[in-house]
Design a protein around this motif. Structure first.
Motif, PDB file in Angstrom:
ATOM      1  N   GLU A  84       0.851  -1.190   0.000  1.00 19.38           N
ATOM      2  CA  GLU A  84       0.000   0.000   0.000  1.00 19.38           C
ATOM      3  C   GLU A  84       0.883   1.236   0.000  1.00 19.38           C
ATOM      4  O   GLU A  84       1.973   1.247   0.569  1.00 19.38           O
ATOM      5  N   VAL A  85       0.385   2.291  -0.623  1.00 19.11           N
ATOM      6  CA  VAL A  85       1.208   3.479  -0.834  1.00 19.11           C
ATOM      7  C   VAL A  85       0.642   4.659  -0.067  1.00 19.11           C
ATOM      8  O   VAL A  85      -0.566   4.799   0.078  1.00 19.11           O
ATOM      9  N   ARG A  86       1.558   5.460   0.440  1.00 22.25           N
ATOM     10  CA  ARG A  86       1.106   6.724   1.021  1.00 22.25           C
ATOM     11  C   ARG A  86       1.723   7.859   0.209  1.00 22.25           C
ATOM     12  O   ARG A  86       2.937   8.066   0.230  1.00 22.25           O
ATOM     13  N   ALA A  87       0.882   8.556  -0.521  1.00 21.47           N
ATOM     14  CA  ALA A  87       1.360   9.685  -1.312  1.00 21.47           C
ATOM     15  C   ALA A  87       1.037  10.981  -0.570  1.00 21.47           C
ATOM     16  O   ALA A  87       0.023  11.083   0.102  1.00 21.47           O
ATOM     17  N   GLU A  88       1.950  11.923  -0.699  1.00 17.76           N
ATOM     18  CA  GLU A  88       1.682  13.241  -0.099  1.00 17.76           C
ATOM     19  C   GLU A  88       2.501  14.276  -0.852  1.00 17.76           C
ATOM     20  O   GLU A  88       3.407  13.919  -1.609  1.00 17.76           O
ATOM     21  N   SER A  89       2.176  15.539  -0.628  1.00 17.24           N
ATOM     22  CA  SER A  89       2.927  16.589  -1.308  1.00 17.24           C
ATOM     23  C   SER A  89       4.362  16.584  -0.777  1.00 17.24           C
ATOM     24  O   SER A  89       4.619  16.163   0.346  1.00 17.24           O
ATOM     25  N   GLU A  90       5.269  17.073  -1.607  1.00 17.22           N
ATOM     26  CA  GLU A  90       6.668  17.116  -1.163  1.00 17.22           C
ATOM     27  C   GLU A  90       6.783  17.912   0.128  1.00 17.22           C
ATOM     28  O   GLU A  90       7.507  17.551   1.039  1.00 17.22           O
ATOM     29  N   ARG A  91       5.989  18.980   0.194  1.00 13.83           N
ATOM     30  CA  ARG A  91       6.056  19.837   1.374  1.00 13.83           C
ATOM     31  C   ARG A  91       5.633  19.063   2.624  1.00 13.83           C
ATOM     32  O   ARG A  91       6.303  19.101   3.653  1.00 13.83           O
ATOM     33  N   ALA A  92       4.547  18.330   2.514  1.00 13.84           N
ATOM     34  CA  ALA A  92       4.072  17.541   3.657  1.00 13.84           C
ATOM     35  C   ALA A  92       5.109  16.497   4.045  1.00 13.84           C
ATOM     36  O   ALA A  92       5.360  16.249   5.222  1.00 13.84           O
ATOM     37  N   PHE A  93       5.742  15.925   3.018  1.00 15.35           N
ATOM     38  CA  PHE A  93       6.775  14.927   3.258  1.00 15.35           C
ATOM     39  C   PHE A  93       7.946  15.536   4.041  1.00 15.35           C
ATOM     40  O   PHE A  93       8.416  14.980   5.038  1.00 15.35           O
ATOM     41  N   GLN A  94       8.389  16.713   3.604  1.00 15.09           N
ATOM     42  CA  GLN A  94       9.486  17.393   4.301  1.00 15.09           C
ATOM     43  C   GLN A  94       9.090  17.730   5.727  1.00 15.09           C
ATOM     44  O   GLN A  94       9.872  17.575   6.658  1.00 15.09           O
ATOM     45  N   LEU A  95       7.856  18.191   5.882  1.00 10.01           N
ATOM     46  CA  LEU A  95       7.393  18.555   7.229  1.00 10.01           C
ATOM     47  C   LEU A  95       7.405  17.343   8.138  1.00 10.01           C
ATOM     48  O   LEU A  95       7.649  17.438   9.325  1.00 10.01           O
ATOM     49  N   GLY A  96       7.157  16.168   7.551  1.00 10.69           N
ATOM     50  CA  GLY A  96       7.226  14.938   8.328  1.00 10.69           C
ATOM     51  C   GLY A  96       8.614  14.741   8.897  1.00 10.69           C
ATOM     52  O   GLY A  96       8.782  14.372  10.057  1.00 10.69           O
ATOM     53  N   PHE A  97       9.623  15.078   8.082  1.00 11.00           N
ATOM     54  CA  PHE A  97      10.995  14.990   8.577  1.00 11.00           C
ATOM     55  C   PHE A  97      11.238  15.974   9.696  1.00 11.00           C
ATOM     56  O   PHE A  97      11.863  15.678  10.702  1.00 11.00           O
ATOM     57  N   ILE A  98      10.693  17.190   9.469  1.00  6.27           N
ATOM     58  CA  ILE A  98      10.928  18.230  10.465  1.00  6.27           C
ATOM     59  C   ILE A  98      10.314  17.849  11.806  1.00  6.27           C
ATOM     60  O   ILE A  98      10.888  18.074  12.853  1.00  6.27           O
ATOM     61  N   SER A  99       9.127  17.202  11.746  1.00  2.00           N
ATOM     62  CA  SER A  99       8.503  16.860  13.024  1.00  2.00           C
ATOM     63  C   SER A  99       9.325  15.807  13.753  1.00  2.00           C
ATOM     64  O   SER A  99       9.296  15.707  14.972  1.00  2.00           O
ATOM     65  N   MET A 100      10.135  15.041  12.975  1.00  2.00           N
ATOM     66  CA  MET A 100      11.037  14.101  13.643  1.00  2.00           C
ATOM     67  C   MET A 100      12.113  14.843  14.417  1.00  2.00           C
ATOM     68  O   MET A 100      12.744  14.327  15.310  1.00  2.00           O
ATOM     69  N   LEU A 101      12.325  16.116  14.021  1.00  3.65           N
ATOM     70  CA  LEU A 101      13.331  16.929  14.712  1.00  3.65           C
ATOM     71  C   LEU A 101      12.772  17.551  15.981  1.00  3.65           C
ATOM     72  O   LEU A 101      13.436  18.319  16.646  1.00  3.65           O
ATOM     73  N   GLY A 102      11.527  17.218  16.281  1.00  3.55           N
ATOM     74  CA  GLY A 102      10.863  17.835  17.417  1.00  3.55           C
ATOM     75  C   GLY A 102      11.684  17.789  18.691  1.00  3.55           C
ATOM     76  O   GLY A 102      11.774  18.772  19.419  1.00  3.55           O
ATOM     77  N   ASN A 103      12.297  16.651  18.953  1.00  2.00           N
ATOM     78  CA  ASN A 103      13.078  16.518  20.190  1.00  2.00           C
ATOM     79  C   ASN A 103      14.272  17.453  20.204  1.00  2.00           C
ATOM     80  O   ASN A 103      14.576  18.061  21.223  1.00  2.00           O
ATOM     81  N   ILE A 104      14.935  17.537  19.045  1.00  2.00           N
ATOM     82  CA  ILE A 104      16.085  18.439  18.972  1.00  2.00           C
ATOM     83  C   ILE A 104      15.638  19.868  19.230  1.00  2.00           C
ATOM     84  O   ILE A 104      16.280  20.627  19.945  1.00  2.00           O
ATOM     85  N   LYS A 105      14.470  20.185  18.685  1.00  2.00           N
ATOM     86  CA  LYS A 105      13.912  21.517  18.872  1.00  2.00           C
ATOM     87  C   LYS A 105      13.707  21.814  20.358  1.00  2.00           C
ATOM     88  O   LYS A 105      14.127  22.850  20.874  1.00  2.00           O
TER      89      LYS A 105
END
Ligand SMILES: Nc1ncnc2c1ncn2[C@@H]1O[C@H](COP(=O)(O)OP(=O)(O)OP(=O)(O)O)[C@@H](O)[C@H]1O
Ligand SMILES: [Mg+2]
Lengths: 226, 381
Positions: free
Chosen positions: B229-250
């Motif tokens: 199964e595939v999860r498609a999203e906009s590039e922006r949403a995809f990048q934001l997903g990475f950024i939210s992984m940085l939440g702890n560093i933040k």
């Protein structure tokens, strides 16, 4: 000619209350000081000399009674009025550490003038004059630590007279000085009275110093004694 | 003498202490600016031109689960899709570096222009890239770092696939949001050490922004209830997903910043208290001479504010100069690229300094105001 009364004290009482214990520093003092007097205020330690001097000079408040200086009841002025009043009407000389160590003699003398409307040139003139009067015209640029104890006190005298107040108060100005320096300081005060017509109130323990005054009064446990 | 000279003479009376407190403010604000700049860069959404038209499709289970290559024609047939390329993580290490310093992806070079509209790459370089089987293009930052140039052969050890691959650099690109990655042929990977028939992700470009939601929905639907199964999203949403992984560093950076500011307040406040306490008697004498509480407060405030301002100028200024004119990308091996000291961050640091100057003055000024001339004179007697 009858000299006007410059300080008029009526039933002046100061009580320090510390918890249960009450210390009566001044006990219903009544006293008149005439303009042009050099009053020596004597008495044993703890008799209330400094307290009386502070009330007259407007830095402390009595518990009750009146203290009129040149007709103004200083006990009724608020903090700000009192600050202005002190600047214009009283010169202070303390026993020690009168001067700000980072300022030169001239700058120390200039301090009270910073609160006036005088411009820089006028201030400098006044400062030079005041330093001349106490014989320290050549020490204007010296820092307090470059002066002897007697010279420091004379700078303090210059600062006390630079605003040209009628009244000068001194709390044991010679208390920390050797007899020679004390002599210099007392002579300077004496000439202020004689030549400039200042009224001087000086607290002292030393009868020899008191002898420079025109009148001596004694305090004993907060009461005047003859 | 004037009042300002009096204030300056007072502030500088203990030169070593003045120097130490200015330095501690400067160092702390330098640190604060550094942290804030780092935080900003880490959380900055990667805004690459064309991102608003790009879609990333990954395995619904996780990013590390591959997708079958046979999905491609199905995606290509969805109306509104302009170009599709596989995008497969290679995880290669250069030489003996022991760590990945830049990302490499296997893709379909024919789709380069269609999907990645922001690439700056000459036609000659693109042609070389598309024709040579081992050809790769590499971002300018990485190329500069390793002094790579077109025609160079480089070998990367994969941490994902068994073994190493040799690549020929066909060109160097720039103009993307992250000019660090390397792109090479999916075919080359499949035919050597890769897993034919599997790709990492799909990156595609839609024709217009209006097509985006429909295309995303269509992709997600197309593979629903299949093995992958595939999860498609906009590039922006995809990048934001990475950024939210940085939440702890933040959170970490934010809390370090708070500690820095708090320590700074303690240090300056105690310095000012000390500075004022040791001249209580002098301040009492000034009061006796007719200075009002208000004026004494101004003296103390000006001194405290002056120290904070001097420290701020030094600390913020040093940070600005260092990060604006220093080569941060080189110093951090490309982890931070722009490290821009923005006006907003400088403003924040200046504000911290200003508040600091005021707070440090309050306690000493209150103590002075509360002390009568008589009590003040008794100190140090
Ligand atoms: N802040 C205060 N709280 C309580 N008692 C005080 C305070 N200040 C002064 N006193 C008391 O008031 C009395 C008078 O003090 P004052 O300082 O006027 O004496 P003094 O005559 O100047 O003494 P000295 O010659 O030692 O300077 C003393 O008994 C003193 O202990
Ligand atoms: Mg006394």
């Amino acid at each position: 000619m009858v000299a006007e009364t410059i300080v008029k004290i009526r039933e002046l009482t100061k009580i320090y209350a510390q918890g249960e214990i009450q210390v009566t520093a001044l006990d219903h003092i009544t006293l008149d000081i005439a303009a042009g007097e050099f009053l020596a205020l004597m008495g044993p330690s703890g008799s209330g000399k400094s307290t009386l001097l502070h009330i007259i000079a407007g830095v402390d408040r009595p518990t009750s009674g009146e203290c009129l200086v040149q007709g103004v009841d200083v006990t009724k002025l608020n903090e700000t009025q009192l600050a202005d009043w002190r600047n214009q009407n009283v010169g202070f000389i303390f026993q020690t550490f009168n001067l700000i160590p980072v300022l030169t003699a001239a700058e120390n003398v200039e301090l009270p003038l910073l609160l006036t409307q005088l411009d820089r040139r006028q201030r400098r003139q006044q400062v030079e004059m005041a330093l001349e009067v106490v014989g320290l015209g050549d020490r204007a640029k010296h820092l307090p630590r470059q002066l002897s104890g007697g010279q420091e006190q004379r700078v303090a005298i210059a600062r006390a007279l630079v605003t040209d107040p009628k009244l000068i108060v001194a709390d044991e100005p010679t208390g920390n000085l050797d007899s020679h320096s004390a002599q210099e300081v007392l002579t300077a005060l004496q000439s202020l009275r004689r030549d400039a017509g200042k009224t001087i109130i000086m607290v002292t323990h030393d009868p020899k110093a008191a002898a420079f005054g025109t009148r001596q009064i004694h305090l004993e446990k907060g009461e005047l004694s003859a | 003498m004037t009042l300002p000279t009096f204030i300056i003479k007072n502030a500088l009376r203990n030169k070593r202490r003045a120097l130490l407190s200015v330095s501690s403010v400067a160092v702390s604000l330098f640190l604060l600016v550094t942290l804030q700049v780092a935080l900003r860069e880490l959380t900055l959404p990667v805004e690459s031109p064309g991102a608003e038209l790009r879609v990333c499709a990954r395995n619904k289970v996780s990013l590390t689960n591959p997708l079958p290559a046979r999905q491609r024609p199905i995606i290509e047939r969805i109306p509104g899709v302009e170009g599709v390329t596989p995008f497969t993580w290679f995880g290669g290490q250069y030489q003996n570096e022991g760590a990945m310093t830049f990302a490499q992806f296997a893709m379909d070079p024919k789709e380069t222009r269609r999907v990645f509209t922001d690439f700056k790459l000459s036609d000659a370089e693109l042609a070389r890239f598309q024709t040579g089987k081992t050809a790769a293009i590499i971002g300018k930052i990485t190329a500069d770092k390793y002094h790579f140039k077109a025609g160079d052969h480089i070998t990367l050890n994969s941490t994902v696939y068994p073994g190493a691959l040799e690549f020929t650099i066909a060109g160097i690109f720039s103009g993307t949001a992250d000019d660090r990655m390397m792109l090479f042929h999916q075919d080359y990977l499949d035919d050597s050490i890769g897993t034919p028939g599997l790709v990492g992700m799909w990156w595609l470009k839609v024709k217009t922004a209006d097509d985006m939601p429909r295309v995303i929905a269509a992709i997600n639907q197309a593979f629903a209830n299949t093995a992958a199964e595939v999860r498609a999203e906009s590039e922006r949403a995809f990048q934001l997903g990475f950024i939210s992984m940085l939440g702890n560093i933040k959170t970490l950076i934010a809390s370090i910043s708070t500690v820095v500011v708090f320590t700074l307040v303690l240090v300056t406040a105690s310095t000012m208290s000390m500075a004022v306490r040791e001249r209580f008697r002098e301040l009492a004498i000034l009061k006796a001479l007719g200075f009002r509480r208000r004026e004494l407060f101004v003296f103390i405030l000006a001194e405290s504010f002056g120290l904070a301002a001097a420290g701020a100028l030094l600390g913020i200024g040093t940070a600005y100069v260092a990060y604006t004119f220093g080569n941060i990308s080189k110093m951090t091996h490309g982890i931070f690229v722009s490290f821009e000291v923005t006006p907003r961050i400088m403003g924040l640091a200046a504000l911290v300094a200003a508040v600091l100057g005021v707070i440090s003055a309050v306690a000493p000024a209150l103590a002075v105001a509360r002390t009568s001339v008589v009590d003040g004179l008794k100190t140090l007697d």
